[in-house]
Design a protein around this motif. Structure first.
Motif, short mmCIF file in Angstrom:
data_model
loop_
_atom_site.label_atom_id
_atom_site.label_comp_id
_atom_site.label_asym_id
_atom_site.label_seq_id
_atom_site.Cartn_x
_atom_site.Cartn_y
_atom_site.Cartn_z
N LYS A 1 12.28 41.77 30.92
CA LYS A 1 11.69 40.90 31.76
C LYS A 1 10.25 40.95 31.84
O LYS A 1 9.64 42.02 32.32
N THR B 1 10.16 34.84 34.26
CA THR B 1 10.26 33.54 33.56
C THR B 1 10.34 33.77 32.16
O THR B 1 10.16 32.79 31.34
N PHE B 2 9.85 35.01 31.67
CA PHE B 2 10.01 35.58 30.33
C PHE B 2 10.75 36.40 30.07
O PHE B 2 10.50 37.73 30.71
N SER C 1 0.82 29.82 32.77
CA SER C 1 1.89 30.52 32.27
C SER C 1 2.72 30.18 31.28
O SER C 1 3.05 29.08 31.14
N ASN C 2 3.09 31.23 30.35
CA ASN C 2 3.89 31.01 29.14
C ASN C 2 3.46 30.15 28.26
O ASN C 2 4.14 29.72 27.20
N HIS C 3 2.16 29.45 28.22
CA HIS C 3 1.70 28.85 27.38
C HIS C 3 0.07 28.81 26.83
O HIS C 3 -0.34 28.05 26.09
N GLN D 1 -0.46 34.79 23.16
CA GLN D 1 0.10 33.98 23.93
C GLN D 1 0.43 34.64 25.17
O GLN D 1 0.75 35.74 25.42
N ILE E 1 2.66 35.16 28.52
CA ILE E 1 3.90 35.26 28.84
C ILE E 1 4.13 35.49 30.12
O ILE E 1 3.34 36.30 30.91
N GLY E 2 5.19 35.13 30.89
CA GLY E 2 5.24 35.37 32.18
C GLY E 2 4.13 34.54 33.00
O GLY E 2 3.37 33.72 32.69
N CYS F 1 -3.17 38.83 33.83
CA CYS F 1 -2.12 38.16 32.61
C CYS F 1 -1.49 38.97 31.86
O CYS F 1 -2.05 40.18 31.62
#
Length: 368
Positions: free
Chosen positions: A250, A256-257, A281-283, A294, A296-297, A304
Protein backbone atom coordinates in the motif's frame (compact mmCIF):
# COMPACT_ATOMS: atom_id res chain seq x y z
CA UNK A 1 22.61 32.47 20.58
CA UNK A 2 24.43 32.04 17.28
CA UNK A 3 24.32 34.34 14.28
CA UNK A 4 21.73 33.48 11.60
CA UNK A 5 23.09 30.95 9.14
CA UNK A 6 23.88 31.95 5.56
CA UNK A 7 21.41 29.94 3.48
CA UNK A 8 22.81 30.92 0.09
CA UNK A 9 25.06 27.86 -0.19
CA UNK A 10 22.46 25.32 1.02
CA UNK A 11 20.95 23.68 -2.07
CA UNK A 12 17.23 23.03 -2.30
CA UNK A 13 15.75 19.73 -3.51
CA UNK A 14 13.35 21.87 -5.54
CA UNK A 15 14.12 24.23 -8.36
CA UNK A 16 12.18 26.30 -10.81
CA UNK A 17 13.83 26.61 -14.20
CA UNK A 18 12.77 29.91 -15.70
CA UNK A 19 13.06 30.81 -19.36
CA UNK A 20 13.84 34.52 -19.60
CA UNK A 21 13.72 34.42 -23.40
CA UNK A 22 10.16 33.09 -23.27
CA UNK A 23 9.16 35.78 -20.77
CA UNK A 24 10.43 38.54 -23.04
CA UNK A 25 8.89 36.87 -26.10
CA UNK A 26 5.51 36.77 -24.37
CA UNK A 27 5.65 40.45 -23.42
CA UNK A 28 6.65 41.46 -26.97
CA UNK A 29 3.86 39.29 -28.39
CA UNK A 30 1.26 40.89 -26.11
CA UNK A 31 2.66 44.33 -26.86
CA UNK A 32 2.29 43.65 -30.59
CA UNK A 33 -1.23 42.32 -30.08
CA UNK A 34 -2.10 45.52 -28.21
CA UNK A 35 -1.96 47.48 -31.49
CA UNK A 36 -1.60 51.21 -30.94
CA UNK A 37 -1.63 50.67 -27.17
CA UNK A 38 1.49 49.74 -25.21
CA UNK A 39 1.63 46.73 -22.94
CA UNK A 40 2.64 47.08 -19.34
CA UNK A 41 3.23 44.16 -16.99
CA UNK A 42 1.45 42.96 -13.87
CA UNK A 43 4.25 41.82 -11.57
CA UNK A 44 2.25 41.50 -8.34
CA UNK A 45 2.48 38.43 -6.09
CA UNK A 46 6.25 38.29 -6.62
CA UNK A 47 5.94 38.30 -10.40
CA UNK A 48 3.16 35.68 -10.28
CA UNK A 49 5.46 33.50 -8.21
CA UNK A 50 8.50 33.60 -10.48
CA UNK A 51 10.43 36.42 -8.80
CA UNK A 52 9.40 40.04 -9.32
CA UNK A 53 12.89 41.55 -9.40
CA UNK A 54 14.13 39.20 -12.10
CA UNK A 55 10.92 39.65 -14.11
CA UNK A 56 11.04 43.45 -13.90
CA UNK A 57 14.74 43.59 -14.82
CA UNK A 58 14.15 41.50 -17.94
CA UNK A 59 10.97 43.23 -19.08
CA UNK A 60 12.41 46.68 -18.44
CA UNK A 61 15.43 45.82 -20.59
CA UNK A 62 13.02 44.63 -23.30
CA UNK A 63 11.20 47.99 -23.32
CA UNK A 64 8.35 47.63 -20.81
CA UNK A 65 7.68 50.96 -19.08
CA UNK A 66 4.60 50.34 -16.92
CA UNK A 67 4.44 47.93 -13.99
CA UNK A 68 1.53 46.95 -11.75
CA UNK A 69 1.71 45.60 -8.21
CA UNK A 70 -0.95 45.09 -5.53
CA UNK A 71 0.76 46.29 -2.33
CA UNK A 72 3.20 49.02 -1.35
CA UNK A 73 5.73 46.46 -0.16
CA UNK A 74 5.70 45.02 -3.66
CA UNK A 75 6.34 48.49 -5.06
CA UNK A 76 9.28 48.98 -2.67
CA UNK A 77 10.83 45.68 -3.80
CA UNK A 78 11.24 46.88 -7.40
CA UNK A 79 11.51 50.66 -6.99
CA UNK A 80 15.29 50.60 -7.43
CA UNK A 81 15.00 48.81 -10.79
CA UNK A 82 12.67 51.19 -12.65
CA UNK A 83 11.51 54.77 -12.14
CA UNK A 84 9.09 54.59 -9.18
CA UNK A 85 6.58 56.70 -11.10
CA UNK A 86 6.27 53.83 -13.59
CA UNK A 87 4.85 51.58 -10.85
CA UNK A 88 1.11 51.55 -10.11
CA UNK A 89 -0.18 50.09 -6.82
CA UNK A 90 -3.50 48.49 -7.68
CA UNK A 91 -4.94 48.26 -4.17
CA UNK A 92 -4.69 52.02 -3.76
CA UNK A 93 -3.63 53.81 -0.59
CA UNK A 94 -4.90 53.54 2.97
CA UNK A 95 -4.24 56.19 5.63
CA UNK A 96 -1.53 54.07 7.27
CA UNK A 97 0.22 53.65 3.90
CA UNK A 98 0.52 57.32 2.95
CA UNK A 99 3.95 57.80 4.48
CA UNK A 100 5.35 54.76 2.65
CA UNK A 101 3.66 55.83 -0.57
CA UNK A 102 5.34 59.23 -0.42
CA UNK A 103 8.69 57.68 0.35
CA UNK A 104 8.52 55.09 -2.43
CA UNK A 105 7.17 57.42 -5.10
CA UNK A 106 4.94 54.93 -6.93
CA UNK A 107 1.43 55.87 -8.03
CA UNK A 108 -1.61 54.77 -6.03
CA UNK A 109 -4.50 53.47 -8.07
CA UNK A 110 -7.36 55.28 -6.32
CA UNK A 111 -10.26 52.85 -5.88
CA UNK A 112 -12.82 54.70 -3.78
CA UNK A 113 -13.92 58.14 -2.70
CA UNK A 114 -12.41 57.43 0.72
CA UNK A 115 -9.04 56.70 -0.86
CA UNK A 116 -9.37 59.83 -2.96
CA UNK A 117 -9.97 61.89 0.18
CA UNK A 118 -6.97 60.26 1.87
CA UNK A 119 -4.71 61.04 -1.09
CA UNK A 120 -5.87 64.64 -1.37
CA UNK A 121 -5.54 65.23 2.37
CA UNK A 122 -1.94 64.02 2.23
CA UNK A 123 -1.06 66.51 -0.49
CA UNK A 124 -2.30 64.77 -3.62
CA UNK A 125 -0.09 64.26 -6.62
CA UNK A 126 0.21 61.90 -9.54
CA UNK A 127 -2.21 58.96 -9.32
CA UNK A 128 -4.23 56.49 -11.35
CA UNK A 129 -7.98 55.98 -11.03
CA UNK A 130 -9.83 52.66 -11.04
CA UNK A 131 -13.54 52.75 -11.88
CA UNK A 132 -15.94 49.86 -11.46
CA UNK A 133 -17.55 48.87 -14.75
CA UNK A 134 -19.53 45.90 -13.51
CA UNK A 135 -17.20 43.58 -11.61
CA UNK A 136 -18.11 45.06 -8.21
CA UNK A 137 -14.64 44.53 -6.87
CA UNK A 138 -12.39 47.55 -6.25
CA UNK A 139 -13.28 50.72 -8.10
CA UNK A 140 -15.00 54.10 -7.85
CA UNK A 141 -18.64 53.87 -8.92
CA UNK A 142 -18.77 54.80 -12.60
CA UNK A 143 -21.62 57.29 -12.09
CA UNK A 144 -19.16 59.44 -10.11
CA UNK A 145 -16.80 59.86 -13.08
CA UNK A 146 -17.96 63.41 -13.92
CA UNK A 147 -17.65 64.61 -10.33
CA UNK A 148 -14.18 63.07 -9.97
CA UNK A 149 -13.05 64.61 -13.25
CA UNK A 150 -14.11 68.04 -11.96
CA UNK A 151 -11.67 67.77 -9.06
CA UNK A 152 -8.67 68.68 -11.24
CA UNK A 153 -6.63 65.71 -10.07
CA UNK A 154 -3.20 64.86 -11.45
CA UNK A 155 -4.32 61.66 -13.19
CA UNK A 156 -1.97 59.53 -15.26
CA UNK A 157 -4.21 56.57 -16.16
CA UNK A 158 -7.93 55.85 -15.85
CA UNK A 159 -8.65 52.14 -15.74
CA UNK A 160 -11.18 49.43 -15.09
CA UNK A 161 -10.96 45.63 -15.00
CA UNK A 162 -12.68 43.00 -17.12
CA UNK A 163 -14.36 40.22 -15.17
CA UNK A 164 -14.90 37.64 -17.94
CA UNK A 165 -12.41 38.38 -20.70
CA UNK A 166 -11.59 34.67 -20.97
CA UNK A 167 -15.19 33.99 -22.09
CA UNK A 168 -17.31 35.19 -24.99
CA UNK A 169 -20.12 36.64 -22.90
CA UNK A 170 -22.22 39.84 -23.10
CA UNK A 171 -20.58 41.15 -19.92
CA UNK A 172 -17.46 42.08 -21.91
CA UNK A 173 -19.33 44.46 -24.20
CA UNK A 174 -21.34 45.85 -21.27
CA UNK A 175 -18.17 46.64 -19.35
CA UNK A 176 -16.58 48.17 -22.44
CA UNK A 177 -19.53 50.53 -22.91
CA UNK A 178 -19.48 51.59 -19.27
CA UNK A 179 -15.75 52.21 -19.38
CA UNK A 180 -16.03 54.25 -22.57
CA UNK A 181 -18.54 56.48 -20.80
CA UNK A 182 -16.13 56.93 -17.89
CA UNK A 183 -13.19 57.59 -20.18
CA UNK A 184 -15.00 60.42 -21.95
CA UNK A 185 -14.69 62.52 -18.77
CA UNK A 186 -10.86 62.26 -18.80
CA UNK A 187 -9.67 63.32 -22.27
CA UNK A 188 -6.10 64.01 -21.14
CA UNK A 189 -5.47 60.79 -19.21
CA UNK A 190 -4.36 57.45 -20.55
CA UNK A 191 -7.02 54.72 -20.60
CA UNK A 192 -6.54 51.06 -19.67
CA UNK A 193 -9.02 48.18 -19.60
CA UNK A 194 -7.53 44.97 -21.02
CA UNK A 195 -5.71 42.26 -19.13
CA UNK A 196 -4.04 39.31 -20.95
CA UNK A 197 -7.32 37.80 -22.16
CA UNK A 198 -8.73 41.26 -22.82
CA UNK A 199 -5.94 41.95 -25.30
CA UNK A 200 -7.22 39.01 -27.35
CA UNK A 201 -10.74 40.50 -27.42
CA UNK A 202 -9.63 43.03 -30.04
CA UNK A 203 -8.79 46.65 -30.65
CA UNK A 204 -11.90 48.11 -29.01
CA UNK A 205 -10.55 46.93 -25.65
CA UNK A 206 -6.97 48.18 -26.04
CA UNK A 207 -7.24 51.95 -25.49
CA UNK A 208 -3.77 53.37 -24.58
CA UNK A 209 -2.30 50.84 -22.15
CA UNK A 210 -2.89 47.12 -21.62
CA UNK A 211 -2.08 45.28 -18.41
CA UNK A 212 -1.11 41.66 -19.19
CA UNK A 213 -0.30 39.39 -16.30
CA UNK A 214 -0.95 35.65 -16.64
CA UNK A 215 0.11 35.32 -20.27
CA UNK A 216 3.47 36.94 -19.58
CA UNK A 217 4.24 33.87 -17.50
CA UNK A 218 2.92 31.23 -19.90
CA UNK A 219 -0.79 31.23 -19.08
CA UNK A 220 -3.30 30.84 -21.92
CA UNK A 221 -6.93 31.83 -21.45
CA UNK A 222 -8.13 32.29 -25.02
CA UNK A 223 -7.60 30.37 -28.25
CA UNK A 224 -6.00 33.42 -29.89
CA UNK A 225 -3.05 33.04 -27.52
CA UNK A 226 -2.43 29.32 -27.92
CA UNK A 227 0.18 29.46 -30.68
CA UNK A 228 1.79 32.68 -29.47
CA UNK A 229 2.51 32.30 -25.77
CA UNK A 230 5.47 30.23 -24.58
CA UNK A 231 5.91 28.33 -21.35
CA UNK A 232 8.19 30.13 -18.88
CA UNK A 233 8.26 28.06 -15.68
CA UNK A 234 9.47 24.47 -15.35
CA UNK A 235 9.37 23.05 -11.80
CA UNK A 236 11.75 20.22 -10.98
CA UNK A 237 12.07 18.02 -7.90
CA UNK A 238 14.94 15.91 -6.61
CA UNK A 239 14.52 12.16 -6.43
CA UNK A 240 15.12 11.18 -2.80
CA UNK A 241 14.68 7.42 -2.90
CA UNK A 242 13.88 4.49 -5.19
CA UNK A 243 11.72 1.66 -3.83
CA UNK A 244 10.58 -1.71 -5.16
CA UNK A 245 6.98 -2.68 -4.38
CA UNK A 246 5.39 -6.11 -4.33
CA UNK A 247 1.76 -6.93 -5.13
CA UNK A 248 -0.39 -5.90 -2.20
CA UNK A 249 1.94 -3.14 -0.95
CA UNK A 250 0.00 0.00 0.00
CA UNK A 251 1.16 3.50 -0.83
CA UNK A 252 0.87 6.84 0.96
CA UNK A 253 -1.56 8.30 3.47
CA UNK A 254 -4.81 6.36 3.88
CA UNK A 255 -3.52 3.67 1.49
CA UNK A 256 -5.39 5.01 -1.53
CA UNK A 257 -3.18 2.99 -3.90
CA UNK A 258 -2.30 -0.71 -3.70
CA UNK A 259 0.27 -2.29 -6.01
CA UNK A 260 -1.24 -4.99 -8.25
CA UNK A 261 2.13 -6.15 -9.62
CA UNK A 262 5.83 -5.70 -8.86
CA UNK A 263 6.54 -2.00 -9.29
CA UNK A 264 9.41 0.44 -8.95
CA UNK A 265 8.59 3.85 -7.51
CA UNK A 266 10.49 7.11 -7.03
CA UNK A 267 10.00 9.28 -3.95
CA UNK A 268 10.38 12.95 -4.91
CA UNK A 269 10.85 16.12 -2.85
CA UNK A 270 7.71 18.00 -3.86
CA UNK A 271 4.29 18.23 -2.26
CA UNK A 272 1.27 20.39 -1.74
CA UNK A 273 3.32 22.87 0.32
CA UNK A 274 5.19 23.54 -2.93
CA UNK A 275 2.07 24.12 -5.01
CA UNK A 276 1.74 20.55 -6.25
CA UNK A 277 -1.89 20.19 -5.29
CA UNK A 278 -3.34 17.18 -3.51
CA UNK A 279 -6.01 17.12 -6.20
CA UNK A 280 -3.43 15.42 -8.45
CA UNK A 281 -3.15 12.43 -6.12
CA UNK A 282 -3.29 9.18 -8.12
CA UNK A 283 -3.53 10.93 -11.50
CA UNK A 284 -0.84 13.59 -11.84
CA UNK A 285 2.12 12.94 -14.15
CA UNK A 286 5.83 13.68 -14.12
CA UNK A 287 8.40 13.53 -16.89
CA UNK A 288 11.16 11.14 -15.85
CA UNK A 289 13.94 11.21 -18.43
CA UNK A 290 12.38 9.95 -21.65
CA UNK A 291 9.37 8.40 -19.92
CA UNK A 292 6.31 9.40 -17.92
CA UNK A 293 5.50 8.49 -14.33
CA UNK A 294 2.11 8.68 -12.64
CA UNK A 295 1.61 9.98 -9.12
CA UNK A 296 0.32 7.17 -6.91
CA UNK A 297 -1.15 7.60 -3.46
CA UNK A 298 -1.97 10.91 -1.85
CA UNK A 299 0.34 13.85 -2.50
CA UNK A 300 1.98 14.64 0.85
CA UNK A 301 3.01 18.05 2.15
CA UNK A 302 6.62 17.58 1.04
CA UNK A 303 6.66 14.39 -1.05
CA UNK A 304 5.18 12.64 -4.09
CA UNK A 305 5.43 8.97 -5.00
CA UNK A 306 5.80 8.17 -8.69
CA UNK A 307 5.20 4.84 -10.40
CA UNK A 308 8.01 4.36 -12.90
CA UNK A 309 7.24 2.68 -16.20
CA UNK A 310 7.90 -1.04 -16.33
CA UNK A 311 11.46 -1.79 -17.36
CA UNK A 312 12.86 1.60 -16.32
CA UNK A 313 16.03 0.94 -14.32
CA UNK A 314 17.58 4.41 -14.28
CA UNK A 315 15.98 7.71 -13.48
CA UNK A 316 17.23 11.32 -13.59
CA UNK A 317 18.32 13.01 -10.40
CA UNK A 318 15.67 15.63 -11.18
CA UNK A 319 12.14 14.93 -12.41
CA UNK A 320 9.59 17.38 -13.77
CA UNK A 321 5.93 17.60 -12.84
CA UNK A 322 3.71 18.23 -15.83
CA UNK A 323 3.28 22.02 -15.78
CA UNK A 324 1.57 23.05 -18.97
CA UNK A 325 -0.63 25.67 -17.33
CA UNK A 326 -3.92 25.14 -19.19
CA UNK A 327 -3.63 21.34 -19.01
CA UNK A 328 -2.50 21.39 -15.39
CA UNK A 329 -5.40 23.66 -14.49
CA UNK A 330 -7.88 21.30 -16.14
CA UNK A 331 -6.34 18.26 -14.41
CA UNK A 332 -6.18 19.82 -10.95
CA UNK A 333 -9.32 21.96 -10.88
CA UNK A 334 -7.21 24.98 -9.92
CA UNK A 335 -6.81 28.14 -11.96
CA UNK A 336 -3.64 28.87 -13.90
CA UNK A 337 -3.13 31.86 -11.59
CA UNK A 338 -3.20 29.61 -8.52
CA UNK A 339 -0.76 27.15 -10.03
CA UNK A 340 1.80 29.88 -10.66
CA UNK A 341 1.44 31.90 -7.48
CA UNK A 342 1.51 28.83 -5.22
CA UNK A 343 5.06 27.95 -6.26
CA UNK A 344 6.55 28.57 -2.85
CA UNK A 345 9.77 29.90 -1.40
CA UNK A 346 11.42 26.46 -1.22
CA UNK A 347 12.22 26.47 -4.94
CA UNK A 348 15.59 27.70 -6.10
CA UNK A 349 14.60 30.01 -8.93
CA UNK A 350 17.09 29.55 -11.73
CA UNK A 351 17.00 31.78 -14.80
CA UNK A 352 18.87 29.89 -17.49
CA UNK A 353 19.96 30.50 -21.05
CA UNK A 354 18.86 28.10 -23.77
CA UNK A 355 22.19 26.30 -23.74
CA UNK A 356 21.83 25.31 -20.09
CA UNK A 357 18.14 24.60 -19.64
CA UNK A 358 18.45 20.82 -19.40
CA UNK A 359 22.11 20.05 -18.69
CA UNK A 360 21.65 19.31 -14.99
CA UNK A 361 18.59 17.15 -15.63
CA UNK A 362 20.66 14.70 -17.66
CA UNK A 363 22.39 13.26 -14.61
CA UNK A 364 20.88 9.88 -13.72
CA UNK A 365 20.53 7.56 -10.78
CA UNK A 366 20.76 3.80 -11.14
CA UNK A 367 17.88 2.00 -9.49
CA UNK A 368 19.16 -0.62 -7.07
Amino acid sequence: MTEPLDLSDIPSPLRLRLDGDALVHNWRTLNDMSGRAVAGAAVKANGYGLGAREVVARLSAAGCRNFFVAHWREAAEIADLVPPASISVLNGVLPEEVSAARRIGAKPVINSMDQLATWQASGGGRCDLMFDSGMNRLGIEDHRAGAVAAMSLDVDTVMSHLASADEDVPQNAHQLARFQAVASHFPNARKSLANSAGIALGTDYHFDLTRPGLSLYGGIQRKQLEERIRQVAYPEARVLQIRDLQPGDKVGYNATFTADRPMTVAITAIGYADGYTRALSNHGYFTVGESQAQVIGFVSMDLCILALEDGVRTTPVWVCPRFNLPLSAAASGRSQYELLTSLGYRYDRVWLSKAHKTSESLKSLTIR
